[in-house]
Design a protein around this motif. Structure first.
Motif, short mmCIF file in Angstrom:
data_model
loop_
_atom_site.label_atom_id
_atom_site.label_comp_id
_atom_site.label_asym_id
_atom_site.label_seq_id
_atom_site.Cartn_x
_atom_site.Cartn_y
_atom_site.Cartn_z
N GLU A 269 0.71 -1.27 0.03
CA GLU A 269 0.13 0.06 -0.13
C GLU A 269 0.85 1.31 0.08
O GLU A 269 0.27 2.48 -0.40
CB GLU A 269 -0.98 -0.08 1.01
N LYS A 302 -3.67 -4.81 2.20
CA LYS A 302 -2.61 -4.18 2.56
C LYS A 302 -1.41 -5.13 3.20
O LYS A 302 -1.96 -5.90 4.07
CB LYS A 302 -2.88 -3.01 3.33
N ASN A 304 2.18 -4.18 3.66
CA ASN A 304 3.54 -3.61 3.75
C ASN A 304 4.10 -4.05 4.80
O ASN A 304 5.52 -4.00 5.04
CB ASN A 304 3.32 -2.07 3.55
#
Length: 358
Positions: A269, A302, A304
């Motif tokens: 993201e 997401k 990350n």
């Protein structure tokens, strides 16, 4: 009678010995060759005791540059043993460990001395050589992931080490999640690591059968091993991959509903604003998988905070094909035909991404 035979035999032996001595002293060339052979043997012994195979190559290269023309574009020149053809040489590329092994039929323990290897060592970190009665194996440890290009000419085999992008237009890295002592999610004796690997191996079959010489595909594992997270994403960064796809399967925690099912894809993201980035690649993978498998979409997630996503230097997608904790989906994921469908979906996603310009 026997005494005469003994005397005659002794006389013949004495005369023969005298003739040999006379021959040695009367032909100084033989004496010179014998001395050269003795010196050569001493040199070999010294090298074997004090020099590595890499240092031996560097030594002969320095001598060859003084005595002959060794100007060739490739990085290594191997001399072929007598009765050995270039087609007999077996070259294997263990790109995960950045090692090249060269098996040379007919090469013995003295190969490095009888058939000096010359070339450039700028990309070579280490060089070892082992031999038995039938063949010798040269193991070359490199400083990068390279493809090996070979060319035969006369009694020589030339090797060149090229980066993946010198060989292929596009490069993709595929990661089968977990492995070895890390089973991943598991239920009823079914392990995520095995399903991840089965899907990737089916994908590899599709890639190998495509005959696409413009696309280089590298795999973090193709067996039941567990590369570190650093080595998984490290391979993708090392080969400067255009795409990086990691294959996983999902689960819910104990106590949560086992009815949860479907396909999700994780992305970075932090790079969501990139037009041809992680988010777009994840969406392509999600669309292809749900279409091919007729699975429900759990959407983009997401990711990350996941090491390989956070550290990938190229667009990355981590696909969660299905939920092992869902009995119906678990049975599907354990089915080889379903695994092949998942592989086909990822295969199609890769080519769609490349067509879009990744």
């Amino acid at each position: 009678m026997e005494e005469k035979i003994r005397k005659l035999t002794a006389m013949v032996m004495s005369v023969s010995a005298a003739l040999v001595l006379l021959l040695l002293f009367s032909l100084p060339g033989l004496e010179t060759r014998a001395e050269a052979y003795r010196i050569r043997q001493q040199e070999r012994q010294m090298m074997a005791e004090e020099m590595s195979a890499l240092e031996i190559m560097q030594y002969y290269t320095a001598n060859a540059e003084k005595e002959e023309d060794v100007d060739f574009p490739q990085q290594l020149r191997l001399s072929l043993p007598e009765h050995t053809q270039a087609s007999d040489i077996i070259i294997e590329n263990d790109y995960r460990n950045q090692m090249i092994s060269v098996t040379i039929p007919g090469a013995d323990a003295n190969y490095l001395y009888d058939y000096p290897m010359v070339g450039k060592s700028s990309h070579i970190d280490n060089l070892t050589y082992e031999a038995d009665q039938k063949e010798g194996v040269l193991t070359i440890t490199l400083d990068h992931v390279y493809e090996v290009e070979q060319m035969a000419e006369s009694d020589y085999l030339y090797l060149d080490f090229l980066t993946p992008h010198q060989v292929y237009d596009k490069v993709v890295v595929i990661d089968a999640g977990h492995g070895g002592r890390d089973p991943g999610a598991n239920r009823q004796g079914i392990y995520e690591k095995d399903i991840d690997l089965a899907i990737v191996c089916s994908l590899k079959e599709l890639m190998d059968a495509s005959g696409d010489t413009k696309l280089g595909v590298y795999y973090t594992r193709t067996d039941d091993t567990n590369p570190s997270l650093e080595s998984r994403v490290g391979l993708a960064n090392e080969v400067e991959a255009d795409l990086f796809i990691s294959v996983h399967n999902n689960s819910v925690r104990p106590g949560q509903s086992t009815k949860t099912n479907g396909t999700a894809v994780l992305y970075d993201e932090e790079k969501a604003d990139e037009e041809l980035g992680s988010m777009r690649l994840a969406q392509i993978c999600l669309d292809r998988l749900t279409e091919q498998l007729d699975s429900s979409s759990k959407g983009l997630v997401k990711g990350n905070d996941i090491y390989i996503i956070q550290n990938a230097q190229m667009p990355v997608a981590l696909v969660e094909v299905g939920f092992i904790t869902n009995p119906t989906e678990r049975a599907l994921l354990d089915d080889p035909e379903y695994q092949k469908k998942a592989a086909q979906a990822i295969y199609d996603a890769i080519y769609q991404a490349l067509e879009e310009g990744f």
